[in-house]
Design an enzyme around this catalytic site. Structure first.
Site, mmCIF file in Angstrom:
data_model
loop_
_atom_site.group_PDB
_atom_site.id
_atom_site.type_symbol
_atom_site.label_atom_id
_atom_site.label_comp_id
_atom_site.label_asym_id
_atom_site.label_seq_id
_atom_site.Cartn_x
_atom_site.Cartn_y
_atom_site.Cartn_z
ATOM 1 C CG ASP A 253 -6.869 -0.967 -1.788
ATOM 2 O OD1 ASP A 253 -6.970 -2.160 -1.665
ATOM 3 O OD2 ASP A 253 -6.237 -0.530 -0.790
ATOM 4 C CG ASP B 165 -1.575 -1.342 1.035
ATOM 5 O OD1 ASP B 165 -2.267 -1.281 -0.139
ATOM 6 O OD2 ASP B 165 -2.419 -1.940 1.817
#
Length: 173
Positions: free
Chosen positions: A148, A129
């Site tokens: 995401d 991330d």
């Protein structure tokens, strides 16, 4: 399976979604020092402190949920279950020819984002991330990635399409 323009479109959206996500993660892994237990890692301001890039390896799911599960349960919840669900959704959109174009794009984006994150869990044992947004405490996200973004955008598009289709159905009744 017959490869129609519709099927090729679905495959294209999924492949492009996975490619954008994986390329962005390779760039982040190679160029941003990761956050670890002993190091806060590198924080790169993109737009002041409102939009920041960093490198965080997430062993859980959304916002790290599930990272504390025992290994067997984590395998089931974060790998097997998503693969099964993604497979069923893909099968559904390939077979159901009544799905509108926006919903088709949304489902394909969700599948692509899901596959990209599952791939990371299988290959790296975690998901990379790297985006963080903080609008002065009014709106603040967890750390997220392009997969995401694809999943979230797909969900919003599905929500919008469902309201649009519901309104159209109400008008025709």
């Amino acid at each position: 399976m017959k490869f129609t323009k519709r099927t090729l479109y679905i495959i294209l959206v999924i492949v492009v979604t996975i490619a954008v996500d994986q390329i962005s993660k390779v760039i982040v892994r190679e160029s941003i020092e990761p956050r670890t237990e002993v190091s806060p890692g590198e924080r790169i301001p993109v737009i002041g402190d409102m939009f920041v890039m960093m490198n965080v390896e997430n062993t859980g799911a959304f916002l790290g949920m599930g990272s504390d599960l025992n290994p067997t349960l984590r395998l089931i919840v974060l790998l097997i279950l998503p693969i099964v669900v993604l497979g069923f959704v893909l099968r559904h959109i390939l077979k159901d020819k009544t799905i509108d174009k926006w919903s088709l794009f949304a489902f394909a984006s969700i599948i692509g984002g899901g596959i990209a994150n599952v791939y990371d869990r299988i290959v790296y044992g975690s998901v990379t991330d790297f985006f963080f947004i903080d609008l002065g405490g009014v709106f603040r996200t967890g750390i997220f990635n392009m997969a995401d973004v694809s999943v979230t955008a797909g969900m919003f598009i599905l929500l919008f399409a469902s309201f649009k289709n519901k309104k159209k159905a109400t008008i025709t009744e």
